[in-house]
Write a protein that holds these residues in place. Structure first.
Motif, PDB file in Angstrom:
ATOM      1  N   LEU A  14       0.837  -1.197   0.000  1.00  0.00           N
ATOM      2  CA  LEU A  14       0.000   0.000   0.000  1.00  0.00           C
ATOM      3  C   LEU A  14       0.871   1.245   0.000  1.00  0.00           C
ATOM      4  O   LEU A  14       0.636   2.192  -0.756  1.00  0.00           O
ATOM      5  N   ASP A  15       1.899   1.236   0.832  1.00  0.00           N
ATOM      6  CA  ASP A  15       2.832   2.353   0.922  1.00  0.00           C
ATOM      7  C   ASP A  15       3.476   2.614  -0.442  1.00  0.00           C
ATOM      8  O   ASP A  15       3.510   3.753  -0.921  1.00  0.00           O
ATOM      9  N   ALA A  16       3.970   1.561  -1.078  1.00  0.00           N
ATOM     10  CA  ALA A  16       4.657   1.700  -2.368  1.00  0.00           C
ATOM     11  C   ALA A  16       3.743   2.301  -3.422  1.00  0.00           C
ATOM     12  O   ALA A  16       4.151   3.182  -4.193  1.00  0.00           O
ATOM     13  N   VAL A  17       2.495   1.847  -3.471  1.00  0.00           N
ATOM     14  CA  VAL A  17       1.546   2.335  -4.475  1.00  0.00           C
ATOM     15  C   VAL A  17       1.167   3.791  -4.223  1.00  0.00           C
ATOM     16  O   VAL A  17       1.240   4.627  -5.129  1.00  0.00           O
ATOM     17  N   TYR A  18       0.755   4.115  -3.015  1.00  0.00           N
ATOM     18  CA  TYR A  18       0.268   5.478  -2.750  1.00  0.00           C
ATOM     19  C   TYR A  18       1.358   6.529  -2.901  1.00  0.00           C
ATOM     20  O   TYR A  18       1.075   7.660  -3.287  1.00  0.00           O
ATOM     21  N   ARG A  19       2.599   6.167  -2.656  1.00  0.00           N
ATOM     22  CA  ARG A  19       3.690   7.136  -2.822  1.00  0.00           C
ATOM     23  C   ARG A  19       3.914   7.521  -4.290  1.00  0.00           C
ATOM     24  O   ARG A  19       4.599   8.492  -4.562  1.00  0.00           O
ATOM     25  N   THR A  20       3.344   6.766  -5.222  1.00  0.00           N
ATOM     26  CA  THR A  20       3.525   7.075  -6.645  1.00  0.00           C
ATOM     27  C   THR A  20       2.483   8.055  -7.168  1.00  0.00           C
ATOM     28  O   THR A  20       2.545   8.434  -8.337  1.00  0.00           O
ATOM     29  N   LEU A  21       1.526   8.456  -6.328  1.00  0.00           N
ATOM     30  CA  LEU A  21       0.402   9.258  -6.813  1.00  0.00           C
ATOM     31  C   LEU A  21       0.548  10.747  -6.511  1.00  0.00           C
ATOM     32  O   LEU A  21       0.946  11.134  -5.409  1.00  0.00           O
ATOM     33  N   GLN A  22       0.187  11.558  -7.499  1.00  0.00           N
ATOM     34  CA  GLN A  22       0.152  13.007  -7.320  1.00  0.00           C
ATOM     35  C   GLN A  22      -0.852  13.351  -6.224  1.00  0.00           C
ATOM     36  O   GLN A  22      -1.893  12.710  -6.100  1.00  0.00           O
ATOM     37  N   GLY A  23      -0.541  14.357  -5.462  1.00  0.00           N
ATOM     38  CA  GLY A  23      -1.454  14.831  -4.433  1.00  0.00           C
ATOM     39  C   GLY A  23      -1.325  14.114  -3.109  1.00  0.00           C
ATOM     40  O   GLY A  23      -1.870  14.559  -2.102  1.00  0.00           O
ATOM     41  N   VAL A  24      -0.614  12.992  -3.087  1.00  0.00           N
ATOM     42  CA  VAL A  24      -0.377  12.283  -1.827  1.00  0.00           C
ATOM     43  C   VAL A  24       0.848  12.915  -1.176  1.00  0.00           C
ATOM     44  O   VAL A  24       1.931  12.898  -1.737  1.00  0.00           O
ATOM     45  N   SER A  25       0.639  13.493  -0.009  1.00  0.00           N
ATOM     46  CA  SER A  25       1.734  14.193   0.663  1.00  0.00           C
ATOM     47  C   SER A  25       2.447  13.332   1.695  1.00  0.00           C
ATOM     48  O   SER A  25       3.596  13.602   2.042  1.00  0.00           O
ATOM     49  N   ASP A  26       1.763  12.283   2.199  1.00  0.00           N
ATOM     50  CA  ASP A  26       2.396  11.445   3.209  1.00  0.00           C
ATOM     51  C   ASP A  26       1.723  10.078   3.244  1.00  0.00           C
ATOM     52  O   ASP A  26       0.514   9.962   3.020  1.00  0.00           O
ATOM     53  N   VAL A  27       2.516   9.062   3.494  1.00  0.00           N
ATOM     54  CA  VAL A  27       2.031   7.704   3.721  1.00  0.00           C
ATOM     55  C   VAL A  27       2.792   7.183   4.934  1.00  0.00           C
ATOM     56  O   VAL A  27       4.020   7.202   4.945  1.00  0.00           O
ATOM     57  N   VAL A  28       2.046   6.760   5.935  1.00  0.00           N
ATOM     58  CA  VAL A  28       2.660   6.225   7.149  1.00  0.00           C
ATOM     59  C   VAL A  28       2.146   4.808   7.358  1.00  0.00           C
ATOM     60  O   VAL A  28       0.934   4.588   7.413  1.00  0.00           O
ATOM     61  N   SER A  29       3.054   3.855   7.457  1.00  0.00           N
ATOM     62  CA  SER A  29       2.689   2.479   7.769  1.00  0.00           C
ATOM     63  C   SER A  29       2.524   2.354   9.273  1.00  0.00           C
ATOM     64  O   SER A  29       3.273   2.967  10.041  1.00  0.00           O
ATOM     65  N   GLY A  30       1.530   1.544   9.671  1.00  0.00           N
ATOM     66  CA  GLY A  30       1.313   1.377  11.099  1.00  0.00           C
ATOM     67  C   GLY A  30       0.320   0.279  11.403  1.00  0.00           C
ATOM     68  O   GLY A  30      -0.004  -0.547  10.538  1.00  0.00           O
ATOM     69  N   TYR A  31      -0.165   0.315  12.632  1.00  0.00           N
ATOM     70  CA  TYR A  31      -1.047  -0.730  13.142  1.00  0.00           C
ATOM     71  C   TYR A  31      -2.281  -0.092  13.772  1.00  0.00           C
ATOM     72  O   TYR A  31      -2.176   0.902  14.486  1.00  0.00           O
ATOM     73  N   THR A  32      -3.445  -0.702  13.521  1.00  0.00           N
ATOM     74  CA  THR A  32      -4.683  -0.240  14.133  1.00  0.00           C
ATOM     75  C   THR A  32      -5.686  -1.382  14.124  1.00  0.00           C
ATOM     76  O   THR A  32      -5.496  -2.387  13.446  1.00  0.00           O
ATOM     77  N   GLY A  33      -6.753  -1.186  14.879  1.00  0.00           N
ATOM     78  CA  GLY A  33      -7.832  -2.164  14.881  1.00  0.00           C
ATOM     79  C   GLY A  33      -7.717  -3.256  15.910  1.00  0.00           C
ATOM     80  O   GLY A  33      -8.507  -4.193  15.919  1.00  0.00           O
ATOM     81  N   GLY A  34      -6.732  -3.156  16.797  1.00  0.00           N
ATOM     82  CA  GLY A  34      -6.539  -4.201  17.793  1.00  0.00           C
ATOM     83  C   GLY A  34      -6.661  -3.696  19.211  1.00  0.00           C
ATOM     84  O   GLY A  34      -6.998  -2.535  19.454  1.00  0.00           O
ATOM     85  N   ALA A  35      -6.356  -4.568  20.146  1.00  0.00           N
ATOM     86  CA  ALA A  35      -6.526  -4.248  21.556  1.00  0.00           C
ATOM     87  C   ALA A  35      -5.219  -3.925  22.274  1.00  0.00           C
ATOM     88  O   ALA A  35      -5.240  -3.301  23.325  1.00  0.00           O
ATOM     89  N   SER A  36      -4.101  -4.333  21.729  1.00  0.00           N
ATOM     90  CA  SER A  36      -2.818  -4.121  22.402  1.00  0.00           C
ATOM     91  C   SER A  36      -2.333  -2.688  22.230  1.00  0.00           C
ATOM     92  O   SER A  36      -2.475  -2.107  21.157  1.00  0.00           O
TER      93      SER A  36
END
Length: 175
Positions: A14-36
């Motif tokens: 996802l990071d690799a793809v979105y970084r190739t697009l005009q208008g995308v200023s930032d892409v941050v990989s991370g974790y969400t949706g869990g309990a920890s």
């Protein structure tokens, strides 16, 4: 600026793809949706934290419409695969859209409807409220650019980047 939090398999793709697009200023990989709290990559990889590998994509809607960002999401991964993308298996690789507020939820629902008209078979992408967000370790950020010859990048990320570049050429950054 608008930020969407999206999960569709390994966050490197996802990071690799979105970084190739005009208008995308930032892409941050991370974790969400869990309990920890403050999960590490190693913890998330066990599949026991409930977190998904995800990206936060920040973009300028005057350059690239929100619908395009979401349609790219449904182009770069297979939203019919439950808790997996290819050989990456587990709930951490689920297809999910994490919304902030009702207006973003409505945008995501509309994108799901568009995707259902394109893909054969049921879409398993979940809509989940965005909870705590934890940025991934630094070595995961912009992983593809830092490791272009790495086996996973060559075998999995490159075909996804190529597919999106072809389908959304109008929005691809000039090389």
């Amino acid at each position: 600026m608008t930020t969407f939090t999206l999960a569709g398999g390994c966050f490197w793709c996802l990071d690799a793809v979105y970084r190739t697009l005009q208008g995308v200023s930032d892409v941050v990989s991370g974790y969400t949706g869990g309990a920890s709290s403050n999960p590490s990559y190693e913890m998330v990889c066990t599949g026991t934290t409930g977190h998904a590998e995800a990206v936060q994509v920040t973009f300028d809607e005057s350059v690239i419409p929100a619908d395009v960002i979401l349609d790219v999401f449904f182009t770069l991964h297979d939203p019919r695969q439950l808790n997996r993308q290819g050989a990456d298996v587990g709930t951490q690789y689920r297809s999910a859209m994490f919304y902030e507020g009702e207006s973003q939820k409505a945008l995501f629902e509309a994108a799901l409807e568009r995707a259902a008209s394109v893909w054969d078979g049921p879409i398993v992408t979940t809509l989940e409220p965005l909870g705590a967000w934890y940025p991934a370790e630094e070595y995961h950020q912009d992983f593809f650019a830092k490791n272009p010859g790495q086996g996973y990048c060559m075998a999995v990320a490159v075909p996804k980047v190529t597919k999106v570049r072809k389908s959304y050429a109008k929005y691809v950054l000039a090389s």
